[in-house]
Every structure is written in C-alpha cells, then in structure tokens.
Write an enzyme that holds these catalytic residues in place. Structure first.
Site, mmCIF file in Angstrom:
data_model
loop_
_atom_site.group_PDB
_atom_site.id
_atom_site.type_symbol
_atom_site.label_atom_id
_atom_site.label_comp_id
_atom_site.label_asym_id
_atom_site.label_seq_id
_atom_site.Cartn_x
_atom_site.Cartn_y
_atom_site.Cartn_z
ATOM 1 N N ASP B 12 3.272 13.305 -2.507
ATOM 2 C CA ASP B 12 1.875 13.275 -2.079
ATOM 3 C C ASP B 12 1.350 14.683 -2.288
ATOM 4 O OD1 ASP B 12 1.460 10.554 -0.512
ATOM 5 O OD2 ASP B 12 3.442 11.314 -0.010
ATOM 6 N N ASP B 131 -2.232 -1.192 0.531
ATOM 7 C CA ASP B 131 -1.947 -0.676 1.872
ATOM 8 C C ASP B 131 -2.151 -1.821 2.856
ATOM 9 O OD1 ASP B 131 -1.539 1.783 0.724
ATOM 10 O OD2 ASP B 131 -3.502 2.593 1.271
#
Lengths: 220, 257
Positions: B12, B131
């Site tokens: 990330d 998600d």
C-alpha cells in the site's frame, strides 16, 4: 577497441503488450554487446539480429494492429531467416486461427488453432478449474532445444491465458503443461521458438530463457 | 503436479512510501516501495500488488515512475491498483511495466468501464477489486455488501452477485478484501471468500486480516482462494515469503518453492 557492431534484439511494438517488462528482462541478461530496441519500424526489424514478438491482449486487436502498423511482412521475413521468439498472445498469433473474439485468422506459421479452455473447465477429478489459467505451472520439455539450456525440466513458469494452442504437427511441440488437460505451451520450428508463458515474469528461469535466446544462433 | 497457489505481498503506497494501516488508520511506514518489492522478489513472492492509496490523486507520474522502477528489477507479475479510472490510466500502467491493473471504485460507479477495459486489453490484465463487509446479523443467512471509500460507504450491492457481474463484464481475476477483517490480524473472512470463489470461474485472491501463516492455509483450504494476499505480516519481518510457502506446502497445498 573493436569495430564489431552490437547485436540487436528488436522487440516488436504494435501497440499492445508489456514491452517495458520484456525489454527490461532482455536488457537484464543482454550483456554489453547486445542492444535491445523496442520498435514499430519495419526497417529496424529487418536489420535486427534477432526478433521478439510479445503479446498481451485480445487476439483480434493484436493481429489487427500488426497489419495496421504494416509489420506483418517484417514478421514473416524475420521468421524465415533469424532467431525469432514469440511470447504469450505472440504464440497464438503464429497459429492458423484463434477461436477468440468469435474467430480470428492468424499468421499461419504453425498449422493449428488457439482454443478456449471454457468457462466450465474441469480438472481430471471433475473439480472446477479457474479460467484464465493464471499463475505458476510446470513446463515439461518435450524436446531438447537451445532455449531450454540450463532450465530444469518441469520448472515452473508464469502463465496468464484463457486460450491455448493446438498445433497439427506434434513434431513442433517443444513443451507441455497440465491444467485439466495436457496442452502445448512451447512450439519450435527451425529458427522460430514460441512460448505461452511469460519469461519476463518467470523470475530466474524466465531470464535464463531470454539469455538463451540472446545466445541462440537460430539452429534447433 | 499442476498450477501452484500464489502468495502475493501487497504494497500500500502513500506519497511514495509503503504504509500499512489498521482499518486504514494508524498508518505505519514500511519503507521504499522499490526496495520492498525487490526483497519480496528475492524471497520468492509469486506476484506483487502495488496499491496507490494516495488520498489526493495529485500526481500519477510518481506512481508511474515507481512502477517502472519496480518492473526494471523485479521479474515477477506486478498488479497496480488505486485510481484506475480510464483506459488511458490502464495503458499508462501497462506501458510502465504493470501486468495487471486493479479496478475498484470506478467499476462500482461505471461497470461498463470494466467491459471496455477487458475488450481493449484482454481480461487477463483486468483485476476487479471488491471491498466487502458482512451485513447479515447472527442467525440470518450470510450476506455481504460492497463498500467504497475505504469501507465507509455502502452501495447496496450484494458482493457475490457483484463478483459474478464483474466476471461477466470481463474481469479476469477478483481481488476480494474483507473490510471487516482488513488490518485486524484475525484471518480472512472465509465465508465470503468461499462464496465468491465458488460462484465465479476466474481466480480469486483473498485479502484482509492475515495475522499468521495458518490464516493463509485457511484461505486456500477453507476459502477456496486461488491466491492469498497479505501485507503487514511480511512488511515488519514477522514472516518471510519463503516461510509462508513452506507452511502452505506442508499443509498439502501445491506451491512454487
């Protein structure tokens, strides 16, 4: 020191594909006497010492772009006379025909078709297999070849594809893989070698294959 | 003999640094993306995923350069996600050396973008990132919903149905993150992983919640995932990729060692 010109590897740019990765992997193993050139210029391809045909994407666009860019004569010429390596969709583009995109006629250097695994592809025991065939699978070397030099038999290479080639002439098969069925993942004919997997994404043995290509004189 | 299950460390990246937050808060610095990617490559990672989580989409050029730098030294597949909204974005990342792109929010707001991208670049490089959060209560039939904006905004979309739709539209792979589990170290949400993996024909990457190596094994064996993604257990040196692979192989999972 020397007047000898650098040996040129032309990576054909027809607007598709992971040229950066292919070129970087070639450069990584090339040595100082080899120059890697990404090009869509037929003259540079014609003059190169060896030619690599990459490929990512859908076959209709690949073949379409090759023709549109005026590269097909140079690709055919290279396949007739110098070390030539095709990658992934590149191998499919060398077949007679692909079933992708409702059927596309290809360059017909190898007789046979590219077929779809199907959305309900199954393993030998009937369990579901995912499509695309994506990840690291073992390649069985069915012939001895300079491009397999220093690569262990059944070594794993990285694949991403939903179509696989079925050549008519079994003598041209250089490697196979198992995924619910045993299928061809490498083809060899004279100075032309083609693989379904991505050497540039296959870590050290992928780099070894590129090194072998750079050192290859084009003889089987 | 056959296709190996994959371990994918995830980077990330925020403002040029690898970070890892718990439920996207409390962000910890885990180093330079290129160095981190090289380390995972040496440890035998099967792929690397690079998620650009820079809040402001200020300068995509930074990401492009970073992807180029990684692709110059790391010869395994690289997926780039975060801020992919147009075919030009995809083209730019593929040209920089990415092999696949992850499409998340843009797919929710414009599903046709996935179809267009798959037709143009081929399904093999289109990863749809989902998600999901569990929305059913105890005692009810399991139900998961798609959330956007780091798990804050519900969409009303059923996660399993959405995954099927994305595959119909041309997604070549699903990256499934449980927003309930992400950053918790409590393990994957195996229920949603299995429900989606069994519902679609493309590979599914399980993500969110890995705290130990047994979680990776469970993701494949119980969750039926084709690949497992983790970040913090690798970033902070708790486990190496090699250890994770050996653990999975010892549990009877086919791995590339």
């Amino acid at each position: 020191m020397t007047n000898k010109q650098k040996s040129v590897v032309a990576v054909i740019d027809y607007g598709m594909g992971n040229l950066h990765s292919v070129a970087k992997a070639l450069e990584h193993v090339a040595g100082e006497n080899t120059q890697v050139v990404i090009t869509s210029n037929p003259e540079i391809i014609d003059a190169a010492d060896r030619v690599l045909l990459p490929g990512v994407g859908a076959i209709r666009d690949c073949i379409g772009e090759m023709y549109k860019a005026g590269l097909v004569p140079s690709i055919r010429k290279a396949m007739a006379e110098k070390p030539f390596l095709a990658i992934c969709v590149g191998i499919q583009s060398l077949m007679s025909h692909s079933k992708e995109n409702d059927g596309v006629d290809c360059l017909n250097h190898f007789q046979g078709n590219a077929l779809f695994f199907g959305e309900t592809h199954k393993d030998y025991d009937g369990s579901k297999l995912k499509v695309p065939h994506m990840g690291w699978n073992q390649v069985s070397q069915t012939i001895k070849h300079p491009l397999w030099k220093d690569i262990p038999d059944n070594e794993r290479f990285y694949f991403v594809h939903s179509f696989y080639v079925v050549p008519e002439n079994q003598d041209e098969v250089a490697g196979t893989c198992d995924y619910g069925l045993n299928f061809c993942v490498a083809l060899a004919k004279d100075n032309v070698f083609a693989v379904q997997f991505h050497p540039e994404k296959s870590h050290k043995y992928g780099l070894q294959l590129y090194k072998n290509f750079i050192n290859w004189d084009g003889k089987p | 003999m056959g296709l190996a299950k994959r371990i994918i460390p995830c980077l990330d990246v925020d403002n040029g640094r690898v970070v890892k937050g718990v439920q996207f808060l409390d962000i910890r610095d885990a180093g330079d993306p290129v160095e981190v990617a090289k380390r995972y490559n040496e440890q035998g990672a099967d792929e690397i995923t690079f998620l650009d989580i820079t809040a402001s989409s200020d300068d995509r050029a930074t990401t492009v350069h970073m992807v180029e730098a990684i692709a110059s030294e790391v010869f395994i597949p690289l997926t780039v996600g975060g801020g992919i909204r147009t075919c030009d974005d995809i083209r730019r990342m593929l040209n920089a050396g990415a092999d696949k792109v992850g499409i998340n929010t843009a797919a929710v707001f414009n599903p046709e973008f996935v179809r267009e991208a798959a037709q143009r670049f081929g399904s093999q490089c289109i990863v749809v990132a989902i998600d999901a959060k569990k929305v059913s209560q105890d005692g009810e039939e399991d139900k998961w919903e798609i959330f956007t904006h780091g798990g804050r905004k519900p969409t009303g979309l059923d996660a399993v149905e959405w995954a099927k739709k994305m595959v119909q539209f041309g997604a070549g792979e699903i990256l499934l993150t449980s927003m309930d589990r992400d950053g918790t170290k409590n393990g994957f949400d195996l229920g949603v992983t299995r429900a989606i993996s069994e519902a679609v024909h493309v590979p599914v990457i399980a993500s969110g919640g890995v705290g130990n190596l047994n979680h990776l094994v469970d993701g494949v064996k119980e969750g039926k995932a084709d690949a497992v993604l983790a970040a913090s257990i690798f970033h902070f040196g708790e486990y190496s990729i090699q250890e994770a692979k050996e653990k999975m192989q010892d549990s009877g999972i086919e791995m590339r060692l």
